[in-house]
Every structure is written in C-alpha cells, then in structure tokens.
Design an enzyme around this catalytic site. Sequence first.
Site, mmCIF file in Angstrom:
data_model
loop_
_atom_site.group_PDB
_atom_site.id
_atom_site.type_symbol
_atom_site.label_atom_id
_atom_site.label_comp_id
_atom_site.label_asym_id
_atom_site.label_seq_id
_atom_site.Cartn_x
_atom_site.Cartn_y
_atom_site.Cartn_z
ATOM 1 N N CYS A 148 1.109 -1.048 0.005
ATOM 2 C CA CYS A 148 0.209 0.050 -0.067
ATOM 3 C C CYS A 148 0.689 1.137 -0.293
ATOM 4 O O CYS A 148 2.062 0.856 0.833
ATOM 5 C CB CYS A 148 -1.008 0.038 0.892
ATOM 6 S SG CYS A 148 -2.109 1.395 1.275
ATOM 7 N N GLU A 202 -9.418 -0.955 -3.030
ATOM 8 C CA GLU A 202 -9.417 0.767 -3.590
ATOM 9 C C GLU A 202 -10.717 0.948 -2.491
ATOM 10 O O GLU A 202 -10.706 2.322 -1.956
ATOM 11 C CB GLU A 202 -9.314 1.235 -4.408
ATOM 12 C CG GLU A 202 -8.246 1.049 -5.238
ATOM 13 C CD GLU A 202 -6.766 2.035 -4.687
ATOM 14 O OE1 GLU A 202 -5.724 0.908 -4.884
ATOM 15 O OE2 GLU A 202 -6.896 2.781 -3.544
HETATM 16 O O1 K2U Z 1 -3.423 2.004 -2.609
HETATM 17 C C1 K2U Z 1 -2.702 1.762 -2.684
HETATM 18 O O2 K2U Z 1 -1.871 2.063 -1.661
HETATM 19 C C2 K2U Z 1 -1.924 1.154 -4.160
HETATM 20 C C3 K2U Z 1 -1.708 0.014 -3.820
HETATM 21 C C4 K2U Z 1 -3.106 -1.179 -4.731
HETATM 22 C C5 K2U Z 1 -2.433 -2.074 -4.465
HETATM 23 C C6 K2U Z 1 -1.965 -3.104 -3.476
HETATM 24 C C7 K2U Z 1 -1.975 -4.479 -3.590
HETATM 25 C C8 K2U Z 1 -2.638 -4.935 -4.606
HETATM 26 C C9 K2U Z 1 -3.159 -4.294 -5.578
HETATM 27 C C10 K2U Z 1 -3.238 -3.223 -5.638
HETATM 28 C C11 K2U Z 1 -0.935 -0.548 -4.423
HETATM 29 O O3 K2U Z 1 0.762 0.861 -4.351
HETATM 30 S S1 K2U Z 1 -0.027 -0.970 -5.900
HETATM 31 C C12 K2U Z 1 1.506 -1.741 -5.865
HETATM 32 C C13 K2U Z 1 1.421 -2.239 -6.708
HETATM 33 C C14 K2U Z 1 2.462 -2.135 -7.893
HETATM 34 C C15 K2U Z 1 2.543 -2.790 -8.293
HETATM 35 C C16 K2U Z 1 2.219 -3.578 -8.496
HETATM 36 C C17 K2U Z 1 1.744 -4.818 -7.362
HETATM 37 C C18 K2U Z 1 1.523 -3.824 -6.406
HETATM 38 NI NI NI Z 2 -3.458 0.795 0.051
#
Ligand code: K2U
Ligand code: NI
Length: 192
Positions: free
Chosen positions: A117, A161
């Site tokens: 996250c 999200e």
């Molecule tokens: O909401 C956030 O913090 C963005 C999240 C979203 C997310 C986390 C885990 C699984 C799916 C979505 C992360 O920053 S995304 C980070 C990331 C980037 C590339 C691949 C996997 C996770």
């Molecule tokens: Ni997150």
Amino acid sequence: MNKFHPEYIITMKDIVQEGAKILRKVTEEVKLPVSKEDQDALQCMLQYLKNSQNPEVAKKYRLRPGSGLSANQIGLDKRMFAALFDDGQKDLECMLLNPKIISHSLNMIYLPQGEGCLSVDRDVKGFVPRYERIKVKAYDITGQEVILKFKGYGSIVIQHEIDHLNGIMFYDRIHKENPFKLPENVDIESLY
Ligand code: K2U
Ligand code: NI
C-alpha cells in the site's frame, strides 16, 4: 480549493501515511455533477499512477509504483479513486466516483506475495482474500453512471481501493493468528 490543479504533480509527500485519521474514515459521497476541482484531483491521481509506472519519471520524483490511489490517500474526504493496471489483455485505466460492489463471485483469490500500500511504508506479510470477480456500479468523471466487471488482478486492485474509501487497510483482512491461513469452506486460490 485543494492544491490538485491539472499541472500539479503528486509525489510521495502528498500521500497520507498510516496512522492518519482520514485513512480510517468512511469517506463522503462525491456530489454530482462532478465539480471541476474533483475532476482535476482525479486526473492528478491517475497521472500519479502513470508517472509511478514509468521508470524514468518514478526515479526522477522518487515515486513508489502504484496500480491504485484513493482520494483519502491524498487527504481528500471523497469516495473516488484512480486505477491503472494491465488486466492480462490490455492496460486499463479508470477513475471512479461513488463506487459500489453490486455483485461478486463466491470464489476468492489472493496474491501469493501478499499486498502492499502506498500509505504503508513497511512489509506486512500474509494473504489477503479477495473476490475473484466483482461487478461495480459507479460514476465516471463526467458523472455518467457505469457498470463495470473486474476479475483477477483488476478485481484485487478495485477491492483494495474501495476498502480505502471505507477506512479499511489491506492488513485488516489478513488472518490475525496465522497470516498465511486461508478462510475455510471458501473456494480460494492463488492468483498465480
Ligand atoms: O492503494 C494503494 O496503496 C495502491 C496499492 C494498490 C494495490 C495493492 C495491492 C494489490 C493491488 C493493488 C499499491 O500501491 S499498488 C502497488 C503495487 C504496484 C504494482 C504491483 C503490485 C502492487
Ligand atoms: Ni492502499
């Protein structure tokens, strides 16, 4: 007025870190028709995701890669988020307002490496059970109602999200005693 005008570049200093109250709040519905201010903020959020997935730009601005970003992660108490991910076929970008999961599969999936996250600057190990398929009713940036279906990794991103908009962090869904224990009597398998 918030600072997220069209040219503003969101960097890590703009991303609220865990402990901030707004990450534990059920955020407020976005008023329709969508204001220019809310549209601009949403565009900035999507641009962050694009920048963060571009190695040169991410390096220049020291951005952590993200495939989703919710408004409360940049301090806005609004039910809206941006997402940018490859769903196996194509690169999908979406900016959704007032999203609602209206149906979902019974079977579940999880990322074998766990989740991360942008608001959590530490490693939290463990499996996060998510629905494999979801159907979402939301509004797009023009205020038009949309019904969208997601599966696999896209479904995981969207659920991560929408959780943010409800004050839920991914680690709330990890089994307390045994982080790698999967829910019983549920058809659940690793995404890969
Ligand atoms: O909401 C956030 O913090 C963005 C999240 C979203 C997310 C986390 C885990 C699984 C799916 C979505 C992360 O920053 S995304 C980070 C990331 C980037 C590339 C691949 C996997 C996770
Ligand atoms: Ni997150």
